[in-house]
Scaffold this active site. Structure first.
Site, PDB file in Angstrom:
ATOM      1  CD  GLU A 170       2.825  10.214  -5.844  1.00  0.00           C
ATOM      2  OE1 GLU A 170       1.770  10.552  -6.405  1.00  0.00           O
ATOM      3  OE2 GLU A 170       3.107   9.037  -5.585  1.00  0.00           O
ATOM      4  CG  ASN A 206       7.561   9.922  -0.337  1.00  0.00           C
ATOM      5  OD1 ASN A 206       8.625   9.301  -0.213  1.00  0.00           O
ATOM      6  ND2 ASN A 206       6.410   9.318  -0.572  1.00  0.00           N
ATOM      7  CG  HIS A 215       6.079   2.408  -5.975  1.00  0.00           C
ATOM      8  ND1 HIS A 215       5.627   1.426  -5.114  1.00  0.00           N
ATOM      9  CD2 HIS A 215       5.706   3.585  -5.421  1.00  0.00           C
ATOM     10  CE1 HIS A 215       5.006   1.996  -4.096  1.00  0.00           C
ATOM     11  NE2 HIS A 215       5.041   3.300  -4.247  1.00  0.00           N
ATOM     12  CD  GLU A 228       5.206   5.448  -1.312  1.00  0.00           C
ATOM     13  OE1 GLU A 228       4.609   4.999  -2.306  1.00  0.00           O
ATOM     14  OE2 GLU A 228       4.978   6.590  -0.845  1.00  0.00           O
ATOM     15  CG  ASP A 231       6.112  -1.897  -4.848  1.00  0.00           C
ATOM     16  OD1 ASP A 231       6.687  -1.066  -5.572  1.00  0.00           O
ATOM     17  OD2 ASP A 231       4.874  -1.902  -4.672  1.00  0.00           O
TER      18      ASP A 231
HETATM   19  C1  XIL Z   1      -1.430   3.746  -2.810  1.00  0.00           C
HETATM   20  C2  XIL Z   1      -2.047   2.632  -2.004  1.00  0.00           C
HETATM   21  O1  XIL Z   1      -1.142   1.548  -1.961  1.00  0.00           O
HETATM   22  C3  XIL Z   1      -3.350   2.208  -2.620  1.00  0.00           C
HETATM   23  O2  XIL Z   1      -4.004   1.276  -1.778  1.00  0.00           O
HETATM   24  C4  XIL Z   1      -4.243   3.426  -2.841  1.00  0.00           C
HETATM   25  O3  XIL Z   1      -5.398   3.024  -3.543  1.00  0.00           O
HETATM   26  C5  XIL Z   1      -3.524   4.498  -3.613  1.00  0.00           C
HETATM   27  O4  XIL Z   1      -2.316   4.817  -2.955  1.00  0.00           O
HETATM   28  N1  XIL Z   1       2.636   6.557  -3.952  1.00  0.00           N
HETATM   29  C6  XIL Z   1       2.283   6.834  -2.656  1.00  0.00           C
HETATM   30  C7  XIL Z   1       1.375   5.931  -1.942  1.00  0.00           C
HETATM   31  O5  XIL Z   1       2.820   7.785  -2.078  1.00  0.00           O
HETATM   32  O6  XIL Z   1       0.587   6.611  -1.001  1.00  0.00           O
HETATM   33  C8  XIL Z   1       0.498   5.171  -2.890  1.00  0.00           C
HETATM   34  O7  XIL Z   1      -0.277   4.232  -2.147  1.00  0.00           O
HETATM   35  C9  XIL Z   1       1.333   4.494  -3.954  1.00  0.00           C
HETATM   36  C10 XIL Z   1       2.096   5.488  -4.747  1.00  0.00           C
END
Ligand code: XIL
Length: 347
Positions: free
Chosen positions: A159, A202, A238, A268, A270
């Site tokens: 990020e 990422n 996401h 990731e 969802d």
């Molecule tokens: C999130 C976790 O799911 C949470 O439990 C934590 O509080 C914050 O991080 N992008 C990412 C992940 O790369 O590491 C993040 O995970 C969600 C967004």
């Protein structure tokens, strides 16, 4: 006993055994069986819930369905290095997760080495370039070497790109004190610590063709041109049920990164259930998005499809019920959509 009937039964059994062994033994194929047959890593994020004896469904589901796992938080800087002193790094939870993965034949994605959001307080205290370079080098080297060949895929930088207009690098990144090449530095250090590892950049909101994915494309192309050891790109994914895989231009976007010779991984996934309509309609729409994400991933020969958790019970966005198992670990329509894609895509 009616012999004719039992003979017929045997014949049917023999036939079904030769055709679909998994079904004949009364078991539907798991996601991991189908994914492994394609050489695809398919899995998700694991948390301390994996070890919660009061919730055995968590571990059972993960180990039945996933051939790959990633620590949701346990390998982040704030979890490992609340102290700058490598002698005080905390690896116990992460090591337990890796041991569980090894026992269950799962590949581990390492997540994540350099992420502004998980930088502990001591990182913010470093205001001088040389000191920041030394701190990053020490942290990355210690962590990557600690896991060694137990982890051969790392999200090295997470990020770093801004969401703002023009999408330059974000300006709230404490690691930028190391200099404009802090991303290149991180990849070089990770590569030196584990030359066998596939190293990824990422990010989120980069799934389709848009300004941010253009910025990411320019970033990784520049890194490759400079000879930086970067091997893959992670698209967090996401999303929610309003996302359109087709309208976003996702396949063309993923393909342009593949055309640079990079691994493409959805890291990731969802899909939150949003909008109006009945629960049934929302579940169907969610299943459609999941299915399209996986088929698009396969269409560009992606190497991983990772979800951010396992059930709606413990998801970081539980309110949106974004995963493929419900709060009771029952398979949702999205699960069936993934199975169907794995059984049929390209066949
Ligand atoms: C999130 C976790 O799911 C949470 O439990 C934590 O509080 C914050 O991080 N992008 C990412 C992940 O790369 O590491 C993040 O995970 C969600 C967004």
């Amino acid at each position: 006993m009616n012999h004719q009937k039992s003979r017929l039964g045997l014949a049917v059994l023999a036939l079904s055994l030769s055709v679909t062994p998994a079904l004949a033994s009364g078991q539907a194929p798991s996601l991991r069986t189908l994914a492994s047959a394609r050489g695809l890593l398919l899995g998700g994020a694991i948390s301390g819930e994996l070890f919660n004896a009061d919730n055995p469904d968590e571990a059972a589901t993960i180990n039945r369905e996933y051939n790959a796992v990633v620590a949701e938080n346990a390998m982040k800087m704030r979890a490992i290095a609340n102290s700058p002193d490598p002698d005080n790094y905390l690896f116990a939870t992460a090591d337990a997760m890796v041991a569980s993965a090894q026992k269950n034949g799962q590949t581990v994605r390492g997540h994540t080495l350099i992420w502004h959001d998980s930088a502990p307080a001591w990182v913010y205290e470093i205001q001088e370039k040389t000191a920041m370079r030394a701190a990053m080098t020490q942290y990355i080297t210690t962590v990557v070497k600690h896991f060694g060949n137990r982890i051969n895929i790392w999200d090295v930088v997470n990020e770093a790109i801004s969401d703002g207009p023009g999408n330059p690098l974000r300006n709230n990144n404490p690691f930028a004190v190391a200099g404009p090449d802090f991303i290149a530095l991180a990849f070089r250090m990770a590569h030196a610590a584990n030359p066998a590892a596939r190293l990824c950049y990422n990010d989120y909101s980069v799934e389709g063709l848009n300004g941010k994915s253009n910025a990411m494309y320019a970033l990784v192309k520049g890194l490759l041109a400079d000879g930086v050891p970067i091997h893959g790109v992670g698209f967090q994914s996401h999303l929610d049920t309003n996302f359109s895989v087709r309208d976003s231009g996702m396949q063309a976007n993923l393909q342009r990164f593949r055309d640079l010779g990079l691994d493409v991984q959805l890291t990731e996934v969802d899909v939150q259930m949003v909008g109006s309509g009945s629960e049934k309609e929302k579940l169907a729409r969610q299943a459609q998005v999941y299915g399209e994400l996986l088929s698009t991933c396969l269409a560009v020969k992606c190497s991983a499809f990772m979800m951010w958790g396992v059930s709606d019970l413990t998801s970081w966005r539980a309110g949106g019920k974004p995963l493929i198992f419900d709060g009771d670990y029952v398979k949702k329509p999205a699960y069936g959509a993934l199975i169907k894609v794995l059984q049929t895509a390209g066949k």
